[in-house]
Design a protein around this motif. Sequence first.
Motif, short mmCIF file in Angstrom:
data_model
loop_
_atom_site.label_atom_id
_atom_site.label_comp_id
_atom_site.label_asym_id
_atom_site.label_seq_id
_atom_site.Cartn_x
_atom_site.Cartn_y
_atom_site.Cartn_z
N VAL A 68 47.02 27.16 39.30
CA VAL A 68 46.42 28.49 39.18
C VAL A 68 46.87 29.39 40.33
CG1 VAL A 68 44.23 29.77 39.24
CG2 VAL A 68 44.43 27.68 37.88
N ASP A 72 49.34 32.80 40.08
CA ASP A 72 48.91 34.09 40.62
C ASP A 72 49.89 34.59 41.67
OD1 ASP A 72 46.89 36.25 40.95
OD2 ASP A 72 46.69 35.37 42.93
N PRO A 225 42.51 38.13 30.21
CA PRO A 225 42.69 37.19 31.34
C PRO A 225 42.58 35.74 30.92
CG PRO A 225 41.19 38.98 31.94
CD PRO A 225 41.39 39.06 30.46
N LEU A 229 45.52 32.95 31.53
CA LEU A 229 45.26 31.74 32.32
C LEU A 229 45.51 30.48 31.51
CD1 LEU A 229 44.24 30.43 34.92
CD2 LEU A 229 41.92 30.59 34.00
N GLY A 254 54.74 33.02 36.09
CA GLY A 254 53.99 34.12 36.69
C GLY A 254 54.90 35.24 37.14
N ILE A 268 43.49 41.53 34.28
CA ILE A 268 44.11 40.22 34.50
C ILE A 268 44.24 39.93 35.98
CG2 ILE A 268 46.26 38.91 34.21
CD1 ILE A 268 46.61 40.36 31.53
N ARG A 269 44.68 40.93 36.75
CA ARG A 269 44.85 40.72 38.19
C ARG A 269 43.52 40.45 38.87
NH1 ARG A 269 50.00 41.74 39.75
NH2 ARG A 269 51.26 43.13 38.43
N GLN A 272 42.42 36.93 37.97
CA GLN A 272 43.22 35.91 38.65
C GLN A 272 42.89 35.84 40.13
OE1 GLN A 272 47.21 35.80 35.79
NE2 GLN A 272 47.35 36.65 37.85
N GLU A 273 42.60 36.97 40.73
CA GLU A 273 42.21 36.94 42.14
C GLU A 273 40.94 36.12 42.33
OE1 GLU A 273 41.24 40.01 45.86
OE2 GLU A 273 41.54 40.78 43.83
N MET A 275 39.83 33.78 40.26
CA MET A 275 40.12 32.38 39.96
C MET A 275 40.87 31.71 41.11
SD MET A 275 38.74 31.52 37.17
CE MET A 275 39.52 29.91 37.07
N THR A 276 41.73 32.46 41.79
CA THR A 276 42.46 31.89 42.93
C THR A 276 41.50 31.56 44.06
OG1 THR A 276 44.45 33.13 42.35
CG2 THR A 276 44.28 32.32 44.60
#
Length: 596
Positions: A68, A72, A225, A229, A254, A268-269, A272-273, A275-276
């Motif tokens: 993940v 990202d 998103p 993912l 990615g 999405i960004r 992902q932030e 999730m990171t």
Amino acid sequence: MTTFYLAVLVFSGLVLLAALSSALAFRFGAPLLLLFLGVGLLAGTDGFGIEFDNDALTFYVGSLALAVILFDSGFGTSFKTFKTSAAPALLLATAGVVATAGLVAVAAALILGFSLLEGFLLGAIVASTDAAAVFFLMRIGGIRVMDRVSATLEVESGINDPMAIFLTMTLVSILSMNETGVQEILPMLLHFVQEIGFGLLFGVVGGGLTVLIANRFSLNRGLAPILVLTAALLIFSATGAAGGSGFMAVYVAGLIAGNRHVRYVGSIRRFQEGMTWLAQIIMFLLLGLLATPRNFPEIFLPAFALALFLVFVARPAAVWLCLWKFNYRPRETNFIAWIGLRGAASILLAILPSLYGLENAGLIFNIVFVMVLVSLILQGWTLAPLARLLKLVQPRASGALEIVDIDLHENAKHELLVYRLAEGAPVLDGASIPRWAIPSLVVRDGLSMRYFYAGNLKAGDYLYLFVIPGMSYLLDQLFADPALAANAGEEPLLGTQVLLPDRPLKELRAIDPTVAIPAGIEDMRLADYMKQELGGKPIIADRLHLGPLALIVRDADAEHNITSIGVWRDAASERPEGPLRSLSRFFGRLRRRVRR
């Protein structure tokens, strides 16, 4: 069910505690990932007494979390950044990892009495730079280093994990089978080619399919998103099942998807932030729970010695060997060498010897854990001060208040920034806004108006601009208070001197005799050289670094011919030398002699 609820309660409480600890990191500049790891250690068997010893679960969950993070990382890397530093970063991610592992192998053999193969395994585990550790710490430190340095670090840390993982998996397999003959070298090399080849192939195809899925089947902003993912995890698992490097594939996917038009990219960004961050917290918590600190004292001294050797000898030597021909300034190379932090990826790889039942598996895990702790403490706490000491920080006297996420049609590439104009800002005194920045909206006294109807800009105005991604930092000084921006570390937007575009390259030596001009083109026009190096379509404020000089496009015509050139000479080169500067100059002279 009671056990289930208790387990969820404890784990969610630990995640919440780790997330709340970020306030301490931002307040005191502490390495944030070290705090996440500390929460896991505090809750573990030698802390609050949570017994957790599932190596396999930790490795599998950690691998998914790393996938993940790498996706990202690739999604947030522009092709321009990748092209700028692809060659040196690729060399660091391959030859640099091998060189670092080899040097650590020798040290491990001398300090721990390991065989060279066991030492090489230990070196491979700690050889890669942790992408998340580097950029989280830079974000917390509030620093933004010069483009070429940050681009090199960004790409290197994103692509060096596959090399370290391949070396570790291969060495663990060999040691578990007790086969160390020369006949194993060719199958190893073929397997490596297969992993990288499949990783690149699946990554490119998977990145294209991710874009297709996101654009064709995303019915609403909330679903986009999730689709992206799950596509990333599908690419990771399918590549691994086919015998390729899933980590390489997911990073490349990615990179491909992040540089294409994707619907709802802002959502999405942001997803992902989040999730990171969650992936980092979960990975470090599990690794902290898995560790047994009571075993650290008996191996602390040799592990500490190896950590110092890695930080001060192995990593710098590998970096200098890889970058000496790429015309990096000594202080840039020194910073890249110092910023090679070790993080969760190294601890994750340290679990593999246990999964394969190697004799010294527990010893290797504990040593790696201590080495990561030393790296996070020593390098993590000094990263921001060193960047400022070496004058590698971008001017941020008055940066953008916010970057607004917008979804543009097709392949349009702009980001929307919001600035608050400071009293006395250069733009209020007539300084021009570059043509690649398009003012759109002004908010004054709580009322919004189109830029062209707002009249003269005033202090306190909020200005919304569409800007080419990656160029925003050059605008910061236009909207800042000149008193805040007037320090030697800041680089003027268009330089301090003006050069005629028809003059030959060799005349740059009149500005700085140490500038290294590529052989055979000393008589080439400055404008032609810059246009060639900038991809054929330079725009105002584009810049090209040539040794200690930055050549800047001050103006260009409609055919992208450069009509005026600015130059900026690093003020640090005129300052009295301290010990660090003297060392940098020594390595710089040594590098030039090796070239000749």
